[in-house]
Design a protein around this motif. Structure first.
Motif, mmCIF file in Angstrom:
data_model
loop_
_atom_site.group_PDB
_atom_site.id
_atom_site.type_symbol
_atom_site.label_atom_id
_atom_site.label_comp_id
_atom_site.label_asym_id
_atom_site.label_seq_id
_atom_site.Cartn_x
_atom_site.Cartn_y
_atom_site.Cartn_z
ATOM 1 N N ASP A 433 25.674 -8.220 64.537
ATOM 2 C CA ASP A 433 26.173 -9.586 64.346
ATOM 3 C C ASP A 433 26.159 -10.035 62.885
ATOM 4 N N CYS A 434 25.593 -9.222 61.993
ATOM 5 C CA CYS A 434 25.423 -9.629 60.591
ATOM 6 C C CYS A 434 26.764 -9.595 59.841
ATOM 7 N N PRO A 435 27.172 -10.688 59.229
ATOM 8 C CA PRO A 435 28.436 -10.700 58.471
ATOM 9 C C PRO A 435 28.298 -10.068 57.081
ATOM 10 N N ILE A 436 27.042 -9.763 56.650
ATOM 11 C CA ILE A 436 26.810 -9.219 55.309
ATOM 12 C C ILE A 436 27.012 -7.713 55.294
ATOM 13 N N CYS A 437 26.348 -7.037 56.256
ATOM 14 C CA CYS A 437 26.425 -5.567 56.254
ATOM 15 C C CYS A 437 27.421 -5.024 57.273
ATOM 16 N N ASN A 438 27.938 -5.918 58.149
ATOM 17 C CA ASN A 438 28.938 -5.498 59.145
ATOM 18 C C ASN A 438 28.448 -4.359 60.037
ATOM 19 N N GLY A 439 27.160 -4.416 60.399
ATOM 20 C CA GLY A 439 26.602 -3.443 61.325
ATOM 21 C C GLY A 439 26.126 -2.164 60.690
ATOM 22 N N GLU A 440 26.267 -2.015 59.364
ATOM 23 C CA GLU A 440 25.849 -0.763 58.707
ATOM 24 C C GLU A 440 24.359 -0.752 58.402
ATOM 25 N N GLY A 441 23.738 -1.919 58.281
ATOM 26 C CA GLY A 441 22.314 -1.992 57.950
ATOM 27 C C GLY A 441 22.040 -2.004 56.459
ATOM 28 N N VAL A 455 22.681 0.551 46.458
ATOM 29 C CA VAL A 455 22.655 0.324 47.913
ATOM 30 C C VAL A 455 21.300 -0.284 48.282
ATOM 31 N N HIS A 456 21.331 -1.362 49.038
ATOM 32 C CA HIS A 456 20.105 -2.051 49.443
ATOM 33 C C HIS A 456 20.079 -2.233 50.961
ATOM 34 N N LEU A 457 18.848 -2.198 51.535
ATOM 35 C CA LEU A 457 18.699 -2.545 52.955
ATOM 36 C C LEU A 457 19.059 -4.007 53.159
ATOM 37 N N CYS A 458 19.784 -4.282 54.171
ATOM 38 C CA CYS A 458 20.257 -5.649 54.410
ATOM 39 C C CYS A 458 19.160 -6.478 55.083
ATOM 40 N N PRO A 459 18.828 -7.663 54.532
ATOM 41 C CA PRO A 459 17.842 -8.541 55.166
ATOM 42 C C PRO A 459 18.471 -9.406 56.263
ATOM 43 N N HIS A 460 19.783 -9.326 56.378
ATOM 44 C CA HIS A 460 20.532 -10.095 57.379
ATOM 45 C C HIS A 460 20.359 -11.603 57.186
ATOM 46 N N ARG A 461 20.054 -11.998 55.957
ATOM 47 C CA ARG A 461 19.946 -13.420 55.629
ATOM 48 C C ARG A 461 20.688 -13.662 54.316
ATOM 49 N N LEU A 462 21.643 -14.579 54.290
ATOM 50 C CA LEU A 462 22.487 -14.804 53.131
ATOM 51 C C LEU A 462 21.686 -15.283 51.929
ATOM 52 N N GLU A 463 20.667 -16.158 52.148
ATOM 53 C CA GLU A 463 19.885 -16.679 51.028
ATOM 54 C C GLU A 463 19.112 -15.575 50.321
ATOM 55 N N ALA A 464 18.611 -14.588 51.072
ATOM 56 C CA ALA A 464 17.877 -13.478 50.479
ATOM 57 C C ALA A 464 18.809 -12.611 49.627
ATOM 58 N N VAL A 465 20.020 -12.392 50.082
ATOM 59 C CA VAL A 465 20.994 -11.598 49.330
ATOM 60 C C VAL A 465 21.400 -12.340 48.055
ATOM 61 N N THR A 466 21.575 -13.642 48.148
ATOM 62 C CA THR A 466 21.948 -14.448 46.970
ATOM 63 C C THR A 466 20.855 -14.394 45.900
ATOM 64 N N ASP A 467 19.584 -14.504 46.328
ATOM 65 C CA ASP A 467 18.470 -14.402 45.379
ATOM 66 C C ASP A 467 18.487 -13.053 44.677
ATOM 67 N N LEU A 468 18.763 -11.981 45.414
ATOM 68 C CA LEU A 468 18.789 -10.635 44.842
ATOM 69 C C LEU A 468 19.938 -10.505 43.834
ATOM 70 N N GLU A 469 21.054 -11.076 44.143
ATOM 71 C CA GLU A 469 22.190 -11.039 43.206
ATOM 72 C C GLU A 469 21.837 -11.724 41.876
#
Length: 477
Positions: A433-441, A455-469
């Motif tokens: 269901d994750c729109p970030i990784c599209n099921g790839e993880g 390549v990073h493991l997806c936290p499945h949370r948009l705020e966590a990805v934004t902080d990493l960026e």
């Protein structure tokens, strides 16, 4: 000829009555069929009763092989009798009435399309079934009831079934009960589950049924009950033709009654014997119930037999109005009704079938008791998974699982493994269901300036990805 009702005279059972299983119930005995005011029966089965059952228990034990008869429309009916059990007789007939009564009592389950369907599974406790057939419970009654159910299970019927919806007949081969499961201690049955043939259930769901007043049936013994149902059914059909009440009557050939209604009992040659030694007291019973006000037994036109005519009484007209004019809707079974007893027995049977014991239908009480216990904390689907898991693990060590209780040894490991499975399933769903990784993880970041991709493991949370960026000065690709 003057009607002979003899309704005011007391009939004492004769030796012939006892030999034919036609002794009237003692008034002090609890009457069977007291759960509901109504008894519903599928009409095709009602018409087949005389072919399926033999109301003389001694004769029933002697009958073997294929019995070929014809119904009122001259269509052949074949009943193949089990070589060891004999033809179903009085007790099997009472069991079938109890099954139809339980179906009536359970009611139908409403569906979203507005229809209401009957379940094909019926459960009885030991004392419930004994009470419904008018028996005192014990080891002897238990074994006899087991044999009666087996007769219904193993007697094959080939006959024409009428489809009320399409108004067509089709030749059908079936057994009344396709399956049966028993639980008990030693030789005593404590509960049983039977499944009714799909042809019968489908016809019930099309409302191809006859309905009878239990308060009146309670006053009759087996022969009287069978005559009552057929007489009421035929009188009801004549009422459908809008005949005036005063002109209503139903005439049936005596030999046909013996054959088609009463399991081919012996037809007698003299009117006095028919009245005094065979059917007189049963006809008197119909008068006492109010179904008929009188009956006549007269020579037929050919002079080689008798016709019996039934004249409806006040009770018939009352019941016809209640059951057919007012057309009371079938009882609806409350949604969410959980038949744990049925599920417990079926789980135990499934366990043994999975181990290759496909012919076993009798199980120990301690097995169904443990199934009852498990059903309080697990769903049926989960327990079937437990059974598959335990059998797979047992085969690895060649452990022989004799009883359902052997599952106890595997329950903790199965529970832990199932918890891991659920966590894996949860994670897979989140990933899908994750729109970030599209099921790839995983997701990819490209550094600003160097254009290097990481390549990073997806936290499945948009705020966590934004902080990493922000920290890496990168953007998703």
């Amino acid at each position: 000829m003057k009607a002979n009702t003899r309704s005011e005279r007391q009939h004492k059972p004769t030796t012939t009555d006892k030999a034919n299983g036609m002794v009237a119930r003692d008034a002090k005995e609890p009457a069977p069929f007291e759960i509901e005011r109504r008894l519903m029966e599928e009409i095709n089965i009602l018409k087949l009763e005389g072919a399926l059952f033999c109301f003389d228990p001694r004769e029933a034990k002697r009958r073997r092989g294929a019995l070929i008869l014809k119904d009122a429309l001259k269509r052949p009916i074949t009943v193949r009798v089990h070589p060891d059990l004999g033809q179903p007789s009085v007790l099997a007939y009472k069991v079938l009435q109890a099954i139809f009564l339980k179906l009536t009592e359970q009611g139908c389950e409403p569906h979203e399309d507005g229809t209401c369907h009957y379940n094909d599974t019926v459960h009885f406790s030991q004392r419930e079934l004994a009470r419904l057939v008018g028996r005192t419970w014990g080891t002897s009654a238990s074994e006899q009831l087991y044999n009666a159910i087996k007769q219904l299970r193993l007697t094959d019927i080939t006959a024409h079934f009428y489809d009320k919806k399409t108004k067509t007949w089709s030749l059908t081969s079936f057994a009344i009960l396709p399956s049966d499961i028993f639980s008990g201690h030693d030789e005593t049955i404590t509960r049983c589950v039977v499944r009714v043939a799909p042809e019968i259930i489908a016809s019930l769901n099309r409302r191809h049924v006859a309905i009878f007043n239990l308060n009146r049936l309670n006053q009759l013994d087996t022969i009287g009950l069978a005559i009552y149902k057929h007489a009421f059914f035929h009188l009801s059909n004549l009422m459908h033709d809008a005949r005036p009440n005063g002109q209503l009557k139903f005439t049936k050939d005596y030999d046909a009654i013996c054959t088609e209604w009463l399991g081919s009992i012996k037809s007698l040659k003299h009117r006095s014997r028919i009245i005094n030694d065979q059917l007189g007291r049963h006809f008197d019973g119909l008068v006492a119930t109010g179904l008929i006000r009188r009956y006549t037994i007269e020579k037929n036109k050919a002079g080689d037999g008798f016709n019996i005519t039934f004249y409806p009484g006040k009770g018939f007209f009352e019941d016809y109005e209640t059951f057919y004019i007012k057309q009371a809707k079938p009882r609806r079974r409350p949604q969410g009704t959980d038949l744990l007893e049925v599920k417990a027995l079926e789980l135990v049977a499934h366990f043994h079938r999975a181990l290759g014991r496909t012919t076993r239908t009798r199980f120990a009480d301690h097995e169904t008791a443990y199934a009852d216990e498990l059903l309080t904390t697990h769903t049926e689907e989960e327990l079937r998974d437990l059974i598959a898991y335990a059998i797979g693990e047992a085969r690895k060590t060649r452990y022989e699982m004799l009883f359902f209780g052997a599952l106890k040894s595997y329950l903790p490991a199965w529970g832990a493994d199932r918890a891991r499975q659920k966590e894996r399933q949860r994670r897979a769903k989140v990933m899908a269901d994750c729109p970030i990784c599209n099921g790839e993880g995983v997701f990819r970041l490209k550094e600003q300036g160097s254009h290097q991709v990481q390549v990073h493991l997806c936290p499945h949370r948009l705020e966590a990805v934004t902080d990493l960026e922000d920290r890496l000065k990168a953007y998703r690709v």
